[in-house]
Design an enzyme around this catalytic site. Sequence first.
Site, PDB file in Angstrom:
ATOM      1  N   CYS A  28       0.838  -1.197   0.000  1.00 27.23           N
ATOM      2  CA  CYS A  28       0.000   0.000   0.000  1.00 27.23           C
ATOM      3  C   CYS A  28       0.878   1.254   0.000  1.00 27.23           C
ATOM      4  CB  CYS A  28      -0.974  -0.055   1.168  1.00 27.23           C
ATOM      5  SG  CYS A  28      -2.387   1.058   0.994  1.00 27.23           S
TER       6      CYS A  28
ATOM      7  N   HIS B   2      -3.257  -5.816   1.076  1.00 18.10           N
ATOM      8  CA  HIS B   2      -2.564  -6.019   2.351  1.00 18.10           C
ATOM      9  C   HIS B   2      -2.481  -7.501   2.712  1.00 18.10           C
ATOM     10  CE1 HIS B   2      -2.345  -1.823   3.949  1.00 18.10           C
ATOM     11  NE2 HIS B   2      -3.321  -1.637   3.068  1.00 18.10           N
TER      12      HIS B   2
ATOM     13  N   GLU C 142      -0.650  -8.866   4.937  1.00 15.25           N
ATOM     14  CA  GLU C 142      -0.495  -9.023   6.386  1.00 15.25           C
ATOM     15  C   GLU C 142      -1.828  -9.040   7.112  1.00 15.25           C
ATOM     16  OE1 GLU C 142      -0.904  -4.616   5.912  1.00 15.25           O
ATOM     17  OE2 GLU C 142      -0.034  -6.268   4.752  1.00 15.25           O
TER      18      GLU C 142
END
Length: 228
Positions: free
Chosen positions: A86, A195, A197
């Site tokens: 991002c 994302h 994660e």
Amino acid sequence: MKFAVVVFPGSNCDVDMYHAISDELGEEVEYVWHDVDCLDDFDAILLPGGFSYGDYLRSGAIARFSNVMKAIKKAADEGKPILGVCNGFQILLEAGLLPGAMRRNNTLTFICRPIKLRVENNETMFTSQYEQGEVITIPIAHGEGNYYCDEQTLQQLIANNQIVFRYEGENPNGSLFNIAGIVNEKGNVLGMMPHPERAVHELLGGADGLKLFQSIVTYWRDAHVVTT
């Protein structure tokens, strides 16, 4: 293996990134403040999402001048895995470590929801644990994720197989050629808007992002662990 999570003023996904490495991978990880000038002790560098320096001027435009960027460029030149997610992707673009630029979403709104991605290249150090063409679900959360480059650069990305992830079905932000993530020519610097994660455990709604981090560890072990 030792990971660095680089923290800029305004980063807000650094904790998620840290716990993905620590809790789900079980690997060593440290936060690194943006003013350090050496990353030699780390095997992989992670640039998390957020709003570095408030995203003034442009997303990532000020962060590219942070002291740590010299060390990140050195690590990239040495072939270490560099992942920008991002805002981290935006910083890599502004720093010239990846080609192209980011524009505002074509909806002119901030978008935050899960999205389908297709794995376009599973022969990188970030994607070896995926199947070629695998469709995965990863969250996005951005207002400026509309990737753009000129036609010559796009053709180079295609020819060099540098497009790693593309939006599948729906393009949420107007990104050129449905591009969601690219690598540099050497293949050790990955920038992506979604994302991973935030998708490392089923309790989070899915674990499709975990394979990306597992791929990094697999690459590192294959390259550094001597079999006797």
